[in-house]
Design an enzyme around this catalytic site. Structure first.
Site, PDB file in Angstrom:
ATOM      1  N   LYS A 204     -29.330  14.962  -0.774  1.00  0.00           N
ATOM      2  CA  LYS A 204     -28.883  13.998   0.238  1.00  0.00           C
ATOM      3  C   LYS A 204     -28.014  14.651   1.308  1.00  0.00           C
ATOM      4  O   LYS A 204     -27.513  15.760   1.137  1.00  0.00           O
ATOM      5  CB  LYS A 204     -28.172  12.821  -0.456  1.00  0.00           C
ATOM      6  CG  LYS A 204     -29.205  11.904  -1.155  1.00  0.00           C
ATOM      7  CD  LYS A 204     -28.627  10.642  -1.722  1.00  0.00           C
ATOM      8  CE  LYS A 204     -29.760   9.798  -2.317  1.00  0.00           C
ATOM      9  NZ  LYS A 204     -29.283   8.644  -3.091  1.00  0.00           N
ATOM     10  N   ARG A 238     -30.721  11.423 -11.081  1.00  0.00           N
ATOM     11  CA  ARG A 238     -32.032  11.234 -10.448  1.00  0.00           C
ATOM     12  C   ARG A 238     -32.240  12.402  -9.496  1.00  0.00           C
ATOM     13  O   ARG A 238     -31.506  12.529  -8.515  1.00  0.00           O
ATOM     14  CB  ARG A 238     -32.021   9.887  -9.708  1.00  0.00           C
ATOM     15  CG  ARG A 238     -33.319   9.521  -9.022  1.00  0.00           C
ATOM     16  CD  ARG A 238     -33.153   8.181  -8.305  1.00  0.00           C
ATOM     17  NE  ARG A 238     -34.374   7.816  -7.610  1.00  0.00           N
ATOM     18  CZ  ARG A 238     -34.712   8.277  -6.410  1.00  0.00           C
ATOM     19  NH1 ARG A 238     -33.920   9.121  -5.756  1.00  0.00           N
ATOM     20  NH2 ARG A 238     -35.844   7.892  -5.853  1.00  0.00           N
TER      21      ARG A 238
HETATM   22  N1  HH2 Z   1     -31.742   7.191  -3.917  1.00  0.00           N
HETATM   23  C1  HH2 Z   1     -32.912   7.069  -3.253  1.00  0.00           C
HETATM   24  C2  HH2 Z   1     -33.907   6.208  -3.719  1.00  0.00           C
HETATM   25  N2  HH2 Z   1     -33.733   5.497  -4.849  1.00  0.00           N
HETATM   26  N3  HH2 Z   1     -32.394   4.900  -6.683  1.00  0.00           N
HETATM   27  C3  HH2 Z   1     -31.246   4.994  -7.368  1.00  0.00           C
HETATM   28  N4  HH2 Z   1     -31.071   4.303  -8.490  1.00  0.00           N
HETATM   29  N5  HH2 Z   1     -30.232   5.811  -6.940  1.00  0.00           N
HETATM   30  C4  HH2 Z   1     -30.335   6.549  -5.809  1.00  0.00           C
HETATM   31  O1  HH2 Z   1     -29.361   7.245  -5.451  1.00  0.00           O
HETATM   32  C5  HH2 Z   1     -31.544   6.476  -5.065  1.00  0.00           C
HETATM   33  C6  HH2 Z   1     -32.573   5.612  -5.535  1.00  0.00           C
HETATM   34  C7  HH2 Z   1     -33.132   7.860  -2.003  1.00  0.00           C
HETATM   35  O2  HH2 Z   1     -33.645   9.127  -2.301  1.00  0.00           O
HETATM   36  P1  HH2 Z   1     -35.183   9.563  -2.229  1.00  0.00           P
HETATM   37  O3  HH2 Z   1     -36.027   8.700  -3.112  1.00  0.00           O
HETATM   38  O4  HH2 Z   1     -35.228  11.013  -2.525  1.00  0.00           O
HETATM   39  O5  HH2 Z   1     -35.595   9.371  -0.710  1.00  0.00           O
HETATM   40  P2  HH2 Z   1     -36.326   8.200   0.092  1.00  0.00           P
HETATM   41  O6  HH2 Z   1     -35.529   6.953  -0.045  1.00  0.00           O
HETATM   42  O7  HH2 Z   1     -36.365   8.705   1.513  1.00  0.00           O
HETATM   43  O8  HH2 Z   1     -37.711   8.020  -0.478  1.00  0.00           O
END
Ligand code: HH2
Length: 263
Positions: A204, A238
């Site tokens: 992030k 995660r």
């Molecule tokens: N962060 C993201 C998405 N889902 N769920 C939980 N429980 N906690 C988190 O911190 C979290 C999440 C965002 O990250 P990512 O899936 O890598 O990116 P994007 O939202 O651009 O798909």
């Protein structure tokens, strides 16, 4: 928890796994590398992201969720929409990861409960489109704990078993970089609520601010955060990079255990 985004626009792995064959291989690879849970998402929730139509979300998720679940893997579906969650649970998912803590679709906890599924209750301030517009808190940890306690209680009232609930402070979801750091150093406050704590900080932007790296260069910083989170009480992390994080967690876990030894 290994991240598998079947999206065109996720901030790090967007566009890499739109092909179901490639998504499946990535999921299996993460499981082999030691992921206990595979978190499959089809809507980016990065700052500024727009919602995806639920039919399109399920069109992306459907082939992946069913295949991974049939292979006996624990699949989590990253959605805040009750209809999408229901379809994923019918296809064999075991967990719903709701970034809104049940605030965006109040039916979602009821759906999770009706399948006896696990539920991640995450803190968010605003929506992905608006959340990073100057977020402010008078009492950061108090406000996050109050929200999570209330939303977890609502999930229990909806029928979710208390021991199936995981709470998550929502790193980057309506938080400034300094908020994220304060949360990571105060995870014990969240643990006092009595639920396992999940932290999602992988690649992030606050890590980029500290290291000067774009998402592709944030592996080392992400590992540092995962190890610190584990040492401060996170039971789940995660992450995009399962093999490297697993190794770091083995060390962090040994360190944590040795703190408990009394000589
Ligand atoms: N962060 C993201 C998405 N889902 N769920 C939980 N429980 N906690 C988190 O911190 C979290 C999440 C965002 O990250 P990512 O899936 O890598 O990116 P994007 O939202 O651009 O798909």
């Amino acid at each position: 928890m290994g991240i598998l985004n079947v999206t065109p626009d996720s901030f790090y792995d967007g566009g890499r796994y739109m092909d179901p064959g490639q998504a499946l291989s990535k999921g299996l690879e993460m499981a082999e590398q030691g992921a206990d849970i595979l978190d499959v998402g089809a809507e980016s929730t990065r700052p500024g992201a727009e919602p995806v139509d639920p039919r399109e979300e399920w069109r992306r998720l459907g082939p992946i969720v069913g295949c991974l679940a049939q292979k006996g893997l624990a699949v989590s579906v990253d959605t805040y929409k009750a209809d999408v969650a229901r379809l994923a649970l019918e296809a064999g998912a075991a967990m719903v990861n709701d970034i809104s803590g049940g605030t965006m679709d109040p039916e979602l906890p009821t759906v999770a409960a009706s399948f006896g599924a696990a539920l991640v209750v995450m803190h968010i301030r605003g929506t992905p489109r608006t959340m990073q517009v100057d977020p402010r808190y008078d009492d950061l940890m108090g406000e996050i704990c109050g929200f999570l306690a209330g939303r977890a209680e609502a999930a229990v009232i909806a029928g979710v078993a208390p021991d199936s609930i995981v709470i998550d402070p929502g790193i980057g979801f309506g938080k400034k970089p300094e908020h994220n750091l304060e949360i990571l150093m105060n995870l014990d406050r969240l643990r006092e609520l009595g639920y396992p704590v999940l932290v999602g900080a992988s690649r992030k932007s606050f890590i980029g601010l500290l290291t000067g790296e774009p998402p592709e260069g944030r592996l080392a910083g992400s590992i540092a955060v995962a190890a610190a989170a584990a040492l401060h009480g996170a039971e789940l992390v995660r992450v995009h990079d399962v093999r490297e994080t697993r190794a770091a967690l083995a060390v962090a876990d040994a360190l944590r255990r040795s703190r408990a030894v009394k000589r």
